[in-house]
Design a protein around this motif. Structure first.
Motif, mmCIF file in Angstrom:
data_model
loop_
_atom_site.group_PDB
_atom_site.id
_atom_site.type_symbol
_atom_site.label_atom_id
_atom_site.label_comp_id
_atom_site.label_asym_id
_atom_site.label_seq_id
_atom_site.Cartn_x
_atom_site.Cartn_y
_atom_site.Cartn_z
ATOM 1 N N ASN A 1 -2.980 7.033 -3.347
ATOM 2 C CA ASN A 1 -3.444 6.033 -2.384
ATOM 3 C C ASN A 1 -3.707 4.749 -3.165
ATOM 4 O OD1 ASN A 1 -4.370 4.737 -0.092
ATOM 5 N ND2 ASN A 1 -6.440 5.570 -0.257
ATOM 6 N N ALA B 1 -7.559 8.561 -4.588
ATOM 7 C CA ALA B 1 -6.916 9.561 -3.731
ATOM 8 C C ALA B 1 -7.843 10.724 -3.398
ATOM 9 C CB ALA B 1 -5.650 10.092 -4.410
ATOM 10 N N GLN C 1 0.956 5.412 -0.057
ATOM 11 C CA GLN C 1 0.219 6.658 0.131
ATOM 12 C C GLN C 1 1.210 7.820 0.136
ATOM 13 O OE1 GLN C 1 -1.665 5.772 3.899
ATOM 14 N NE2 GLN C 1 -3.579 5.169 2.900
ATOM 15 N N GLN D 1 0.856 -1.186 0.000
ATOM 16 C CA GLN D 1 0.000 0.000 0.000
ATOM 17 C C GLN D 1 0.889 1.231 0.000
ATOM 18 O OE1 GLN D 1 -3.600 -0.171 0.321
ATOM 19 N NE2 GLN D 1 -3.593 2.000 -0.230
ATOM 20 N N VAL E 1 -4.057 14.301 -0.232
ATOM 21 C CA VAL E 1 -3.541 13.009 -0.690
ATOM 22 C C VAL E 1 -3.247 13.076 -2.186
ATOM 23 C CG1 VAL E 1 -4.041 10.547 -0.954
ATOM 24 C CG2 VAL E 1 -4.806 11.763 1.098
#
Length: 297
Positions: A108, A257, A92, A90, A105
């Motif tokens: 993601n 995101a 981010q 994952q 963000v």
């Protein structure tokens, strides 16, 4: 002489610290792997942390408060041998919004098909001119994607040099036995991520990233209505890309995101702008339709 040497070393050390762009939290999880040496996962986490955070990914100088904040969670699900692992990753990344305490963000994304080799206490060496290992290829690829997205959010197509580096890694991994690097394996893997980013058909998406962040979010603290209006207009660029190639991977990446953030932005808007934003979003991102309905409430 010794004092001079010491001073030079200090200056070089400070310069080196400033040049590192990423401030990345790394976590390696291995609960699904039973009955094995857990020390290897601790050394892996340390090695990945040092590889990502202690390396310079650009030629530019970054102060500590300018570093790109990100998180990488490596969830290992299978141990094929003593030094071979499979799992998910994952990724981010976020960047601060000008003149505010808010971080937006940028990425993601969950890579569901990572497969690499790592031996305990193995040094993670990397040279752009050489073919990387299965692990350093993964890490360098996503480091360049993160840096590229950050640069794209500040300057129109500013991330191209770093996306080009990510593309070069994909090209070097075409003969690798590990998945995620080839076009025929999936429509939502590393190959297609960088292909979409650099594909001219999706240039409106990259223009949207710039206008959304630099001309929209970064202006909202001083000119809320103008900034939000720019974000609404930037969505038309996504609609243009969607109409050219519906259901593209890069649009999925964008909305993974941004969907929640878009709801928050337009919930406070006036009715006409709410309707325009909702109509575009429901058209190009039906997967998040229930979220977007909150804009009209």
């Amino acid at each position: 002489m010794r004092k001079l040497l010491f001073l030079i070393l200090v200056i070089l050390s400070v310069a080196n610290v400033k040049s590192q762009e990423l401030q990345c939290n790394i976590q390696v999880v291995s609960q699904q792997i039973q009955g094995t040496n857990k020390q290897v996962f601790r050394t892996m986490q340390t090695a990945v942390y040092e590889f990502i955070n202690n390396r310079s990914w650009t030629d530019h100088v970054y102060d500590q408060d300018e570093k790109i904040e990100c998180n990488i969670l490596i969830n290992l699900t299978d141990q094929i041998s003593s030094d071979e692992f499979k799992g998910t990753m994952q990724i981010q990344a976020r960047r601060p919004v000008f003149n505010s305490s808010f971080n937006t963000v940028l990425l993601n994304f969950k890579d569901n098909d990572i497969h690499f080799k790592y031996a305990e206490y193995q040094a993670l060496d990397y040279n752009e001119s050489n073919t990387p290992t299965s692990l350093t290829a993964l890490l360098a690829f996503y480091a360049n994607i993160i840096v590229g997205l950050d640069y794209d959010s500040f300057a129109l197509e500013g991330g191209t040099p770093y996306f080009t580096k990510a593309e070069a890694i994909v090209n070097k991994m075409q003969n690798a036995k590990y998945p995620g690097w080839k076009s025929f394996e999936s429509k939502s893997n590393r190959y297609w991520l960088i292909e979409n980013i650099l594909n001219n058909s999706y240039r409106p998406v990259r223009e949207c990233i710039y206008r959304y962040h630099r001309l929209g979010l970064d202006k909202m603290s001083d000119k809320l209505t103008d900034g939000r209006s720019e974000i609404a207009e930037s969505l038309r660029l996504l609609q243009k890309a969607h109409r050219a190639k519906p259901g593209s991977f890069i649009l999925q990446i964008f909305f993974d995101a941004k969907a929640d953030e878009l709801v928050k932005i337009f919930t406070e808007s006036f009715n006409d702008e709410k309707k325009r934003a909702y109509n575009i979003l429901s058209d190009i991102d039906p997967a998040n339709l229930n979220k977007y309905k909150k804009i009209l409430e």
